[in-house]
Design a protein around this motif. Sequence first.
Motif, PDB file in Angstrom:
ATOM      1  N   ARG A   1       4.851   4.103 -15.953  1.00  0.00           N
ATOM      2  CA  ARG A   1       3.616   2.455 -16.316  1.00  0.00           C
ATOM      3  C   ARG A   1       3.364   1.647 -15.248  1.00  0.00           C
ATOM      4  O   ARG A   1       2.962   0.166 -15.051  1.00  0.00           O
ATOM      5  N   THR A   2       2.611   2.249 -14.411  1.00  0.00           N
ATOM      6  CA  THR A   2       2.696   1.951 -12.521  1.00  0.00           C
ATOM      7  C   THR A   2       0.289   2.381 -12.590  1.00  0.00           C
ATOM      8  O   THR A   2       0.498   3.235 -13.431  1.00  0.00           O
ATOM      9  N   LEU A   3       0.169   1.269 -12.427  1.00  0.00           N
ATOM     10  CA  LEU A   3      -1.422   1.628 -12.011  1.00  0.00           C
ATOM     11  C   LEU A   3      -1.872   1.182 -10.757  1.00  0.00           C
ATOM     12  O   LEU A   3      -2.122  -0.498 -10.632  1.00  0.00           O
ATOM     13  N   TYR A   4      -1.682   1.210 -10.129  1.00  0.00           N
ATOM     14  CA  TYR A   4      -2.612   1.458  -8.617  1.00  0.00           C
ATOM     15  C   TYR A   4      -3.884   2.085  -8.387  1.00  0.00           C
ATOM     16  O   TYR A   4      -4.249   2.855  -8.705  1.00  0.00           O
ATOM     17  N   ILE A   5      -4.678   1.150  -8.044  1.00  0.00           N
ATOM     18  CA  ILE A   5      -6.313   1.377  -7.326  1.00  0.00           C
ATOM     19  C   ILE A   5      -5.805   1.087  -6.089  1.00  0.00           C
ATOM     20  O   ILE A   5      -5.673  -0.446  -5.730  1.00  0.00           O
ATOM     21  N   GLU A   6      -6.804   1.444  -5.557  1.00  0.00           N
ATOM     22  CA  GLU A   6      -7.360   1.395  -4.219  1.00  0.00           C
ATOM     23  C   GLU A   6      -8.741   1.526  -3.822  1.00  0.00           C
ATOM     24  O   GLU A   6      -9.259   2.706  -4.059  1.00  0.00           O
ATOM     25  N   TYR A   7      -9.056   0.297  -3.132  1.00  0.00           N
ATOM     26  CA  TYR A   7     -10.518   0.618  -3.213  1.00  0.00           C
ATOM     27  C   TYR A   7     -11.266   0.464  -1.606  1.00  0.00           C
ATOM     28  O   TYR A   7     -10.495  -0.611  -1.104  1.00  0.00           O
ATOM     29  N   SER A   8     -11.504   1.442  -1.108  1.00  0.00           N
ATOM     30  CA  SER A   8     -12.043   1.521   0.501  1.00  0.00           C
ATOM     31  C   SER A   8     -12.904   2.833   0.772  1.00  0.00           C
ATOM     32  O   SER A   8     -13.117   2.959  -0.226  1.00  0.00           O
ATOM     33  N   PHE A   9     -14.267   2.298   2.416  1.00  0.00           N
ATOM     34  CA  PHE A   9     -14.634   3.067   1.985  1.00  0.00           C
ATOM     35  C   PHE A   9     -14.034   3.926   2.682  1.00  0.00           C
ATOM     36  O   PHE A   9     -13.392   4.277   3.706  1.00  0.00           O
ATOM     37  N   PRO A  10     -14.559   5.471   2.330  1.00  0.00           N
ATOM     38  CA  PRO A  10     -14.295   6.608   2.195  1.00  0.00           C
ATOM     39  C   PRO A  10     -15.313   6.970   4.162  1.00  0.00           C
ATOM     40  O   PRO A  10     -15.510   6.113   4.894  1.00  0.00           O
TER      41      PRO A  10
ATOM     42  N   VAL B   1       1.032  -1.282   0.087  1.00  0.00           N
ATOM     43  CA  VAL B   1       0.188  -0.089  -0.026  1.00  0.00           C
ATOM     44  C   VAL B   1       1.049   1.640   0.162  1.00  0.00           C
ATOM     45  O   VAL B   1       0.728   1.889  -0.420  1.00  0.00           O
ATOM     46  N   GLU B   2       2.511   1.432   0.929  1.00  0.00           N
ATOM     47  CA  GLU B   2       2.972   2.304   0.730  1.00  0.00           C
ATOM     48  C   GLU B   2       3.622   2.455  -0.895  1.00  0.00           C
ATOM     49  O   GLU B   2       3.441   3.811  -0.810  1.00  0.00           O
ATOM     50  N   ALA B   3       4.068   1.435  -0.987  1.00  0.00           N
ATOM     51  CA  ALA B   3       5.041   1.469  -1.585  1.00  0.00           C
ATOM     52  C   ALA B   3       3.832   2.207  -3.327  1.00  0.00           C
ATOM     53  O   ALA B   3       3.844   2.880  -4.010  1.00  0.00           O
ATOM     54  N   GLY B   4       2.974   1.172  -3.725  1.00  0.00           N
ATOM     55  CA  GLY B   4       1.381   2.079  -4.361  1.00  0.00           C
ATOM     56  C   GLY B   4       1.744   3.518  -4.608  1.00  0.00           C
ATOM     57  O   GLY B   4       1.534   4.502  -5.187  1.00  0.00           O
ATOM     58  N   ARG B   5       1.094   4.198  -3.018  1.00  0.00           N
ATOM     59  CA  ARG B   5       0.680   5.598  -2.967  1.00  0.00           C
ATOM     60  C   ARG B   5       1.894   6.820  -3.294  1.00  0.00           C
ATOM     61  O   ARG B   5       1.739   7.822  -3.896  1.00  0.00           O
ATOM     62  N   ALA B   6       3.424   6.045  -2.649  1.00  0.00           N
ATOM     63  CA  ALA B   6       3.664   6.902  -2.898  1.00  0.00           C
ATOM     64  C   ALA B   6       4.479   6.527  -5.020  1.00  0.00           C
ATOM     65  O   ALA B   6       4.913   7.832  -4.787  1.00  0.00           O
TER      66      ALA B   6
END
Length: 114
Positions: free
Chosen positions: A43-52, A21-26
């Motif tokens: 070339r990176t796709l980072y998707i994070e699904y979570s409730f606000p 998670v930390e690497a994706g956000r960075a």
Amino acid sequence: KLWLSTVGKSKKKSPFMWSKVEAGRARVEVAEAMRAAGVDDSRTLYIEYSFPEDADPLDPLTWWENLPALGYTITQEGIAAQLDSLGLVEFLRAFGNMWGDDRGKEWKIPADDW
């Protein structure tokens, strides 16, 4: 590489996934800075699904807005059944992708009202 997972019970107990998670956000932050500088070659796709944090996790509208599988591989009734079966704390982890460590924060909805 592709990593698919729901969050762990805590960042300390699931350091492998928390590091992802930390690497994706960075990477997102770096890509945004590069894009702002006129370079767009990520070339990176980072998707994070979570409730606000300010969303009502008991509201089906929150589910429809934040659970991409809803309506495809699971129904609204199925989500409601999971909530009843798992209880709120485990539901927030499993479906809301909310780390246990973060639930110690002050919520918009007072704990007594839950």
